[in-house]
Design a protein around this motif. Structure first.
Motif, PDB file in Angstrom:
ATOM      1  N   ARG A 282       0.838  -1.065   0.056  1.00  0.00           N
ATOM      2  CA  ARG A 282       0.070   0.083   0.049  1.00  0.00           C
ATOM      3  C   ARG A 282       0.802   1.345  -0.104  1.00  0.00           C
ATOM      4  O   ARG A 282       1.588   1.556   1.168  1.00  0.00           O
ATOM      5  CB  ARG A 282      -0.936  -0.049   1.080  1.00  0.00           C
ATOM      6  N   LEU A 283       0.884   1.923  -1.017  1.00  0.00           N
ATOM      7  CA  LEU A 283       1.893   3.123  -1.315  1.00  0.00           C
ATOM      8  C   LEU A 283       1.326   4.157  -0.596  1.00  0.00           C
ATOM      9  O   LEU A 283       0.105   4.570  -0.687  1.00  0.00           O
ATOM     10  CB  LEU A 283       1.981   3.526  -2.567  1.00  0.00           C
ATOM     11  N   SER A 284       1.953   4.853   0.202  1.00  0.00           N
ATOM     12  CA  SER A 284       1.787   6.336   0.983  1.00  0.00           C
ATOM     13  C   SER A 284       1.523   7.219  -0.258  1.00  0.00           C
ATOM     14  O   SER A 284       1.923   7.301  -1.383  1.00  0.00           O
ATOM     15  CB  SER A 284       3.086   6.628   1.960  1.00  0.00           C
ATOM     16  N   PRO A 285       0.782   8.448   0.468  1.00  0.00           N
ATOM     17  CA  PRO A 285       0.357   9.371  -0.446  1.00  0.00           C
ATOM     18  C   PRO A 285       1.966  10.315  -1.092  1.00  0.00           C
ATOM     19  O   PRO A 285       1.605  10.175  -2.135  1.00  0.00           O
ATOM     20  CB  PRO A 285      -0.285  10.501   0.514  1.00  0.00           C
ATOM     21  N   THR A 286       2.847  10.017  -0.294  1.00  0.00           N
ATOM     22  CA  THR A 286       4.223  10.547  -0.751  1.00  0.00           C
ATOM     23  C   THR A 286       4.534   9.441  -1.838  1.00  0.00           C
ATOM     24  O   THR A 286       5.115  10.378  -2.928  1.00  0.00           O
ATOM     25  CB  THR A 286       5.140  10.624   0.353  1.00  0.00           C
ATOM     26  N   CYS A 287       4.605   8.393  -1.811  1.00  0.00           N
ATOM     27  CA  CYS A 287       5.113   7.381  -2.819  1.00  0.00           C
ATOM     28  C   CYS A 287       4.196   7.582  -3.902  1.00  0.00           C
ATOM     29  O   CYS A 287       4.812   7.739  -5.305  1.00  0.00           O
ATOM     30  CB  CYS A 287       5.226   6.212  -2.506  1.00  0.00           C
ATOM     31  N   ILE A 288       2.959   7.764  -4.084  1.00  0.00           N
ATOM     32  CA  ILE A 288       2.248   7.998  -5.031  1.00  0.00           C
ATOM     33  C   ILE A 288       2.398   9.338  -5.974  1.00  0.00           C
ATOM     34  O   ILE A 288       2.566   9.278  -7.057  1.00  0.00           O
ATOM     35  CB  ILE A 288       0.549   8.015  -4.636  1.00  0.00           C
ATOM     36  N   ALA A 289       2.699  10.285  -5.003  1.00  0.00           N
ATOM     37  CA  ALA A 289       3.047  11.643  -5.744  1.00  0.00           C
ATOM     38  C   ALA A 289       4.214  11.513  -6.574  1.00  0.00           C
ATOM     39  O   ALA A 289       4.786  12.024  -7.555  1.00  0.00           O
ATOM     40  CB  ALA A 289       3.177  12.788  -4.617  1.00  0.00           C
ATOM     41  N   PHE A 290       5.322  10.810  -5.762  1.00  0.00           N
ATOM     42  CA  PHE A 290       6.781  10.487  -6.370  1.00  0.00           C
ATOM     43  C   PHE A 290       6.637   9.509  -7.795  1.00  0.00           C
ATOM     44  O   PHE A 290       7.458  10.003  -8.750  1.00  0.00           O
ATOM     45  CB  PHE A 290       7.614   9.989  -5.297  1.00  0.00           C
ATOM     46  N   ARG A 291       5.930   8.803  -7.477  1.00  0.00           N
ATOM     47  CA  ARG A 291       5.511   7.798  -8.812  1.00  0.00           C
ATOM     48  C   ARG A 291       5.050   8.422 -10.008  1.00  0.00           C
ATOM     49  O   ARG A 291       5.563   8.288 -11.248  1.00  0.00           O
ATOM     50  CB  ARG A 291       4.628   6.504  -8.455  1.00  0.00           C
TER      51      ARG A 291
END
Length: 324
Positions: A282-291
């Protein structure tokens, strides 16, 4: 063997970092601790486990079988704790928190520039990245020791989500005095007498080379295995042989004309950079934004950086198609 109660997270953190280096001194530098402090924590961990975790071979520390097994579990435990931390601290914000990114060695020639651009845009995000070959990245994904991986082939053996980032050409390079440097659209068989310089087994570049040999029913007279893109480039420049290598590792050498692209039929070998994560993660919001940032920025960045060289590599193939 009931040692779980006596373990501490700090011991596991120190152990995982110590696994990366041939000596405790290097781990001490990264952790900003003294070497005796590292040795004491490892000794306490070994006492708790009841087995030696390290052994010294040729003056270098290597993991024992118990150490190898514990390193996988420790990485997974720390990865799960990081997931929990990210979930708690980044429930609604994508401009803070931390991201762990793993990249294959061929991507080190461009990925750090993208990471730096992201850090300038989101200075509160702590982006940590590690480098390894494809085999290493697969292990990190499996152990939940990384959030995202930048690599070539998505791993079918793991349950992952892979999204294409950018076109990733592989080209054949030779020394500047190679007799076929000015030849156009010649067959790979013309290089049968050359020494081919290959990356180590487990690397994505090695797999691309072996697949090319198979497709062309080709067997080089001699091959030499080298452990990095840099060593391959230096060996080619020294006249040791030729190599199939990522175009994205060659900007400096092509600009300075220290090696040449060989115009072999079937090259560039077209591959794609991928951004990969475990499907179950489950990706964090930070990871989703980075991706999202990588998906939007990687292709335009690489096109700007390598457009001239990519045209140089692909133009003869276009001429051949037009002639037909």
């Amino acid at each position: 063997m009931n040692f779980i109660r006596s373990l501490t997270l700090r011991q596991l953190q120190i152990f995982v970092i110590a696994c990366r280096y041939p000596s405790f001194a290097r781990a001490a530098e990264e952790l900003h601790l003294t070497q005796p402090a590292i040795s004491m924590q490892i000794r306490q961990l070994e006492e708790a486990v009841g087995l030696p975790l390290f052994e010294r071979v040729a003056r270098k520390l290597t993991l024992t079988e118990a150490g190898e097994r514990l390193s996988h579990h420790a990485s997974r435990i720390l990865g799960e704790i990081k997931d929990a931390e990210d979930a708690m601290t980044s429930l609604s914000l994508a401009d803070s928190g931390s991201i762990a990114v793993s990249i294959v060695s061929s991507a080190t020639y461009f990925a750090p520039k993208l990471l730096a651009a992201y850090s300038r845009q989101y200075p509160r995000v702590d982006v940590r990245f590690s480098v390894g070959n494809r085999e290493t990245l697969l292990r990190q994904l499996q152990d939940n020791a990384t959030d995202l991986a930048i690599m070539g082939r998505p791993p079918p053996e793991l349950g992952t989500t892979a999204e294409p980032l950018a076109y990733h050409p592989h080209v054949l390079i030779g020394p500047v005095d190679h007799p076929l440097r000015d030849a156009r659209r010649f067959d790979l068989q013309e290089l049968a007498g050359d020494t081919f310089l290959l990356r180590e087994p487990g690397s994505g570049t090695r797999a691309v080379s072996e697949q090319m040999f198979k497709q062309h029913l080709f067997m080089p007279a001699r091959s030499v295995t080298l452990g990095s893109n840099e060593s391959i480039k230096q060996a080619v420049m020294a006249g040791m042989g030729v190599s199939l290598i990522s175009l994205h590792t060659l900007a400096l050498e092509l600009r300075s004309q220290e090696l040449v692209l060989l115009d072999v039929n079937g090259t560039p070998v077209e591959r794609t950079w991928q951004i990969v994560h475990l499907r179950s993660k489950r990706l964090s919001p930070t990871c989703i934004a980075f991706r999202r940032f990588l998906l939007e920025q990687a292709a335009p960045f690489l096109e700007r950086e390598y457009a001239g060289f990519a045209l140089q590599a692909r133009e003869p193939a276009a001429e051949t198609r037009l002639a037909k």
